[in-house]
Design an enzyme around this catalytic site. Structure first.
Site, PDB file in Angstrom:
ATOM      1  N   SER A   1       0.813  -1.160  -0.212  1.00  0.00           N
ATOM      2  CA  SER A   1       0.132   0.116   0.087  1.00  0.00           C
ATOM      3  C   SER A   1       0.834   1.693   0.377  1.00  0.00           C
ATOM      4  CB  SER A   1      -0.710   0.021   1.013  1.00  0.00           C
ATOM      5  OG  SER A   1      -1.436   1.405   1.351  1.00  0.00           O
TER       6      SER A   1
ATOM      7  N   TYR B   1      -1.441  -0.333  10.696  1.00  0.00           N
ATOM      8  CA  TYR B   1      -1.589  -1.270   9.764  1.00  0.00           C
ATOM      9  C   TYR B   1      -0.417  -0.246   8.529  1.00  0.00           C
ATOM     10  CZ  TYR B   1      -3.733  -0.776   4.603  1.00  0.00           C
ATOM     11  OH  TYR B   1      -3.292  -1.162   2.925  1.00  0.00           O
TER      12      TYR B   1
END
Length: 254
Positions: free
Chosen positions: A151, A164
């Protein structure tokens, strides 16, 4: 990234490609995209009903998805079984796409430790289990490619996304370390920006989910945009290793 970047020249046809988290989002789109290029697909995810429906769509369109397998990437034995089932059917795995991931965002002060643990289990340990399962066969055949879906949160830290981001930074580190260790293994990290997916469904705070959804909806890429990036990386000649691709909506500033 348009098909003009090489839809007729990508070296994908006949490759055995195993995909985790294939039942929705980027995983589903990647399976559909790679099938169009002639890949032999092994599809793994927890929701086998959705995998079966996806495999049927692929076959109806003339593609090949001969293996559907129940898979929870947090369970090492299930990852091993998925890989072994693929090897038993095809005799090799050319590419593993480590795609499964979760994103239950929260503020650190909320102390959602169970959610932190879940992110580490899926986003980090799941990737490691996949790597560990395919490395022996890829080392034996002295070829292979591992595509890890990370990501933009693996390159920049955002408030409410500390854990995250930490898991995605870890994916980048694992990918680079693995790449440096092998003279023949190709390792690719895909870092998507805002993409249509089910990621925000794991956010347990309703107010935060609404806030994140509003941001995501402003500018979102279709999942196939990431699938095309993955196909591009996989489809290069054996002596070309596309190490990292960052794919954001044009208007996304971060």
């Amino acid at each position: 990234m348009s098909d003009s970047l090489g839809s007729n020249t990508l070296d994908i046809a006949g490759k055995v490609i195993a995909i985790t988290g294939a039942s929705s989002g980027i995983g589903e789109a990647t399976a559909l995209r790679l099938a169009k290029h002639g890949a032999l697909l092994a599809l793994g995810a927890r929701r086998t009903d959705r995998l079966e429906a996806l495999a049927a769509r692929i076959r109806e369109a003339g593609g090949e998805a001969p293996l559907v397998h129940a898979l929870d990437v947090t369970r090492r034995e299930e990852v091993e079984a998925f890989v072994q089932a693929t090897l038993a059917r095809h005799g090799r795995i050319d590419v593993l796409v480590n795609n499964a991931g979760v994103m239950p965002l929260s503020r650190m002060a909320d102390l959602k430790v169970d959610e932190w643990e879940r992110m580490v289990d899926v986003n980090v340990k799941g990737v490691l289990f996949g790597i560990g399962a395919v490395l022996p066969s890829m080392n034996a055949q002295r070829s292979g490619q591992i595509v890890n879906v990370s990501s933009v949160a693996g390159r920049q830290v955002f408030a409410t996304a500390a854990v995250y981001c930490a898991t995605k930074f870890a994916v980048h580190a694992l990918s680079e370390g693995l790449r440096q260790e092998s003279p023949f293994l190709r390792v690719t990290t895909i870092a998507p920006g805002a993409v249509e997916s089910e990621l925000t469904s794991t956010i347990s705070d309703p107010a935060m989910k609404r806030e994140v959804d509003e941001v995501f909806r402003k500018e979102q890429l279709p999942a196939d945009a990431i699938a095309r990036a993955i196909a591009f990386a996989i489809g290069q000649p054996a002596d070309v290793d596309v190490n990292e691709l960052v794919v954001r909506p044009t208007a996304q500033p971060y």
